[in-house]
Design a protein around this motif. Sequence first.
Motif, PDB file in Angstrom:
ATOM      1  N   ASN A  88      17.105  90.478  17.699  1.00 33.49           N
ATOM      2  CA  ASN A  88      16.530  90.190  16.385  1.00 33.49           C
ATOM      3  C   ASN A  88      16.982  88.868  15.800  1.00 33.49           C
TER       4      ASN A  88
ATOM      5  N   GLY B 285      13.058  79.515   7.103  1.00 29.15           N
ATOM      6  CA  GLY B 285      12.600  80.674   6.341  1.00 29.15           C
ATOM      7  C   GLY B 285      11.923  81.737   7.189  1.00 29.15           C
ATOM      8  N   SER B 286      11.784  81.465   8.485  1.00 31.67           N
ATOM      9  CA  SER B 286      11.034  82.369   9.364  1.00 31.67           C
ATOM     10  C   SER B 286      11.357  83.833   9.109  1.00 31.67           C
ATOM     11  N   LEU B 287      10.288  84.642   9.065  1.00 30.92           N
ATOM     12  CA  LEU B 287      10.478  86.068   8.812  1.00 30.92           C
ATOM     13  C   LEU B 287      10.965  86.798  10.052  1.00 30.92           C
TER      14      LEU B 287
ATOM     15  N   ARG C  57      14.293  92.536   3.450  1.00 31.88           N
ATOM     16  CA  ARG C  57      13.521  92.893   4.622  1.00 31.88           C
ATOM     17  C   ARG C  57      14.431  93.477   5.704  1.00 31.88           C
ATOM     18  N   ALA C  58      15.597  92.871   5.841  1.00 31.52           N
ATOM     19  CA  ALA C  58      16.534  93.380   6.844  1.00 31.52           C
ATOM     20  C   ALA C  58      17.030  94.764   6.456  1.00 31.52           C
TER      21      ALA C  58
ATOM     22  N   LYS D 127       8.049  77.047   0.386  1.00 37.35           N
ATOM     23  CA  LYS D 127       9.041  77.802  -0.368  1.00 37.35           C
ATOM     24  C   LYS D 127      10.459  77.428   0.061  1.00 37.35           C
TER      25      LYS D 127
ATOM     26  N   ASN E 294      13.451  86.473  11.914  1.00 40.19           N
ATOM     27  CA  ASN E 294      14.868  86.706  12.108  1.00 40.19           C
ATOM     28  C   ASN E 294      15.370  87.667  11.038  1.00 40.19           C
ATOM     29  N   SER E 295      15.698  88.873  11.467  1.00 40.66           N
ATOM     30  CA  SER E 295      16.139  89.854  10.474  1.00 40.66           C
ATOM     31  C   SER E 295      17.656  89.984  10.465  1.00 40.66           C
ATOM     32  N   VAL E 296      18.341  89.016  11.049  1.00 41.59           N
ATOM     33  CA  VAL E 296      19.797  89.120  11.104  1.00 41.59           C
ATOM     34  C   VAL E 296      20.489  88.087  10.210  1.00 41.59           C
ATOM     35  N   ILE E 297      20.077  86.840  10.304  1.00 42.31           N
ATOM     36  CA  ILE E 297      20.807  85.802   9.581  1.00 42.31           C
ATOM     37  C   ILE E 297      20.648  85.961   8.068  1.00 42.31           C
ATOM     38  N   ASP E 298      21.624  85.474   7.353  1.00 46.63           N
ATOM     39  CA  ASP E 298      21.568  85.591   5.902  1.00 46.63           C
ATOM     40  C   ASP E 298      21.124  84.263   5.272  1.00 46.63           C
ATOM     41  N   LEU E 299      21.069  84.289   3.968  1.00 51.55           N
ATOM     42  CA  LEU E 299      20.551  83.133   3.242  1.00 51.55           C
ATOM     43  C   LEU E 299      21.365  81.875   3.522  1.00 51.55           C
TER      44      LEU E 299
ATOM     45  N   ASN F  82      18.843  90.140   1.624  1.00 52.95           N
ATOM     46  CA  ASN F  82      17.875  90.176   2.716  1.00 52.95           C
ATOM     47  C   ASN F  82      17.201  91.540   2.719  1.00 52.95           C
TER      48      ASN F  82
ATOM     49  N   LYS G  84      14.022 101.930  21.460  1.00 49.84           N
ATOM     50  CA  LYS G  84      13.367 100.845  22.210  1.00 49.84           C
ATOM     51  C   LYS G  84      12.626 101.450  23.379  1.00 49.84           C
TER      52      LYS G  84
ATOM     53  N   ASP H 127      20.374  94.998  19.857  1.00 47.30           N
ATOM     54  CA  ASP H 127      19.390  94.732  18.816  1.00 47.30           C
ATOM     55  C   ASP H 127      19.715  93.455  18.053  1.00 47.30           C
ATOM     56  N   ASP H 128      20.998  93.264  17.817  1.00 45.87           N
ATOM     57  CA  ASP H 128      21.386  92.113  17.012  1.00 45.87           C
ATOM     58  C   ASP H 128      21.031  90.804  17.695  1.00 45.87           C
TER      59      ASP H 128
ATOM     60  N   GLN I  85      20.222  80.394   6.738  1.00 46.43           N
ATOM     61  CA  GLN I  85      18.895  79.804   6.542  1.00 46.43           C
ATOM     62  C   GLN I  85      19.003  78.467   5.832  1.00 46.43           C
TER      63      GLN I  85
ATOM     64  N   LYS J  42      11.907  89.480  -0.120  1.00 40.53           N
ATOM     65  CA  LYS J  42      13.059  88.683   0.275  1.00 40.53           C
ATOM     66  C   LYS J  42      13.007  87.301  -0.393  1.00 40.53           C
ATOM     67  N   LEU J  43      11.786  86.777  -0.517  1.00 44.13           N
ATOM     68  CA  LEU J  43      11.676  85.435  -1.067  1.00 44.13           C
ATOM     69  C   LEU J  43      11.890  85.378  -2.562  1.00 44.13           C
TER      70      LEU J  43
ATOM     71  N   LYS K 209      25.680  95.722   8.632  1.00 43.76           N
ATOM     72  CA  LYS K 209      24.521  95.063   9.237  1.00 43.76           C
ATOM     73  C   LYS K 209      23.938  93.997   8.314  1.00 43.76           C
TER      74      LYS K 209
ATOM     75  N   GLY L  70      19.490  86.618  -3.372  1.00 45.00           N
ATOM     76  CA  GLY L  70      19.534  86.309  -1.949  1.00 45.00           C
ATOM     77  C   GLY L  70      19.802  87.516  -1.085  1.00 45.00           C
TER      78      GLY L  70
END
Lengths: 610, 116
Positions: free
Chosen positions: A314, A526-528, B96-97, A566, A530-535, B94, B113, A310-311, A538, B86-87, B30, B92
């Motif tokens: 995502n 800023g793409s939504l 949404r995650a 943004k 990617n739910s893994v990387i942090d600020l 996340n 899955k 998953d990682d 980004q 999130k914004l 995570k 900061g």
Amino acid sequence: MNFHPFILPFAVGAIVLFVIIIYKYVSWIKNLDRKQKYFVNKNMFTFKTIQAIGEVIREALIHRNIYKKNPVLGYMHMSLAFGWFLLIVVGKIESSFYAGTFFEEPWLAIFFRYFAKEPHNYFMAAQFTFIMDFLLLVVLSGVFLAIMKRMRSKFLGMKKATRHSTFDRIALSALWWVFPLRLLAESITAAISGNGGFLTGSLGNLMSGLPVQALELPLWWAYSIVLFAFFVALPFSRYMHIPTEVVLIFLRKWGATAGEQYSGFSDIQINACSRCGICIDACQLNFAADINNVQSVYFIRDTRYGKLTDDIANNCLLCGRCTEACPVGIETTLIRQQLRNKAEIPGKHYYDYADTVDCESKPEVVYFAGCMSHLTPSIIISMKKIFEAAGVKYWFMDEEKGLCCGRPMRQQGFVQQSKDLISKNMRMIHSSGAKILVTSCPICYKSFRDEYVLEIPVFHHTEYIETLINSNKIKLHNSGKSIVYHDPCELGRGCNIYDSPREVLKKIGKLQTSELERENSLCCGGSLSNSVIDLATQTKIRDHGLEVLTESNPDILATACPLCKKSFVHGNKAIVQDIAEIVAVNIIAEKQSKKLQLTKNINEFEVNYK
Amino acid sequence: MKHWGFKISKPRVLDFDTANLDAYNRLIEKVPSAHRCLMCGACTATCTANLHTEFNFRNCHLMFRRGQFDGLAEELDKCMLCGKCKLVCPRGVNTRAIIYNLRIVLSDLNYKKIES
Ligand code: SF4
Ligand code: SF4
Ligand code: SF4
Ligand code: SF4
């Protein structure tokens, strides 16, 4: 009959290869989804098939696309693929001439020099020998480059070469050995019987001091065994891309595209990946944030071997830069989306709590700002001003209580939830009876275009503003400021809108170019998706992007996406404005322009009068 | 905007013997930024779903942190993953995650899955 036991490994390998490949293709093609099957059946017997053959020659043999992206790498692929192909074809013709029939033993062409030892008097024997030697030389040069690439990937202008699986290693080593062994075997035989050309003959002469009789058979055996190894490892290695790319080209020409769910076509696409690694160099997660295990080539490889986590699935911006760069044209982002798909609960609805509103005001235009635009109120204010200046009757659909367009859900693999949102929004859009739908957010725009079933055309506000200008509904004055435009991923690569924003900006200021734009533009980070990387990650991507974009020190960095705005605003490097904002401040209000016109008329009158 | 987390809540007893606090640590693995949350509620104030219904992400996060999972899965199903929260988050986080991962962890379905 021309037979020797050393042909057996080759023959067995070839048969195994054939059986496995046919088995795989049949099961994948059976698994095409309905739409893909429909298009394949519809277009199979049309002119498209001939076009596909042309493309196979251009891409699978000559590798024109790789050549365009990286000439040395392209030459490497071409010399191996096209060179080998010609070796087979010319070899087959030669052996047919020799045998006097087209139906000689199938292996004769492969081991021709061994069997054709007596003085040659078949048609054009000398020319054939020359051509075959020349082709062998071409292939060997490709092998040489391939070895160099493995040792020093920089040599071929690649920053990163891809890592290997076991089957890859077997197939790769075999591939490296096939042609040198062929050269040696043919040269030794040439030393014995004098049937070589400029390459094998000369090498044979050099080797005539060796115990040639004793070396001859072992070399031909080795050649055959290496071919066996290559054939048997091929279907499980990256080299599966060689036959699969051909299948992919045909299916694509017939109209197949990646659908909503993973299908046989996705299998074919991921098997057509040659692991060339071009996508790694294209990925910002690699060059701006130093993440090196998530790029398309890796997730495709992991998917093929059933190891996708998953990682990894995502961790991707779905920016589409790799899709744009991929010389095979694999729909990498769409396949990744398919792989994120989650199971669905039939009949379940998620958003019944939503207060949807019907529109009663009979507007011309439905305006959907989008969630992100609500975080950048200046875009909304500007759009209102523009609508008013143009005198357009519009309905602001999500002014008070909007719903999300559904795309963020879709990108995260929650297809059912996304559909739920889509149907609610469609109902509202429909209730308005408007003639067009305008949105300020490229994410929504992409969703409206691709996922919604709408009877009215959808415009992104940049396109809409362009039509307003062209139909003289609004007039702009040129501020003379220098502007660099940033192409948002979803608007540019996603929807192919590159010109409208530029046309609009040219009317307001001096549009400058930047190093990476249009298809090559960067993601703002800023793409939504990617739910893994942090600020922090980004931020790295954003800062790198800002650096490229503000190279020329523009007065304004323009964009057309609230999310990009943004992201970039927080980079504090330039004045970042959405096109709608820039347009709104430069609108010449109708009344004022009438006044201006009047003054001009009076001035003219005065001039004429004097 | 309804109920974004600062109304007076029902009295609640937190039993640390039964509360599953371990799950939160797994979430932190995570989404490391989750622990930076200072429960300010900005995320909920901007929330798209919150415009329509009493959905409070800040509260969901707090409940999960305290090991209280009752009804959390259904609650989180209200979110649209639109990303506004999130914004706006000043820390900061996340968000949404967090929601994405909680959904996968908490759902009965486990959002397996689809076998490809
Ligand atoms: S996805 Fe495309 S660019 Fe990436 S390695 Fe495969 S073929 Fe090359
Ligand atoms: S879509 Fe963008 S972020 Fe994702 S792998 Fe491709 S280049 Fe990298
Ligand atoms: S906005 Fe950020 S810090 Fe504030 S409650 Fe939400 S997640 Fe926590
Ligand atoms: S992502 Fe979910 S919680 Fe965050 S603002 Fe959107 S609907 Fe609300």
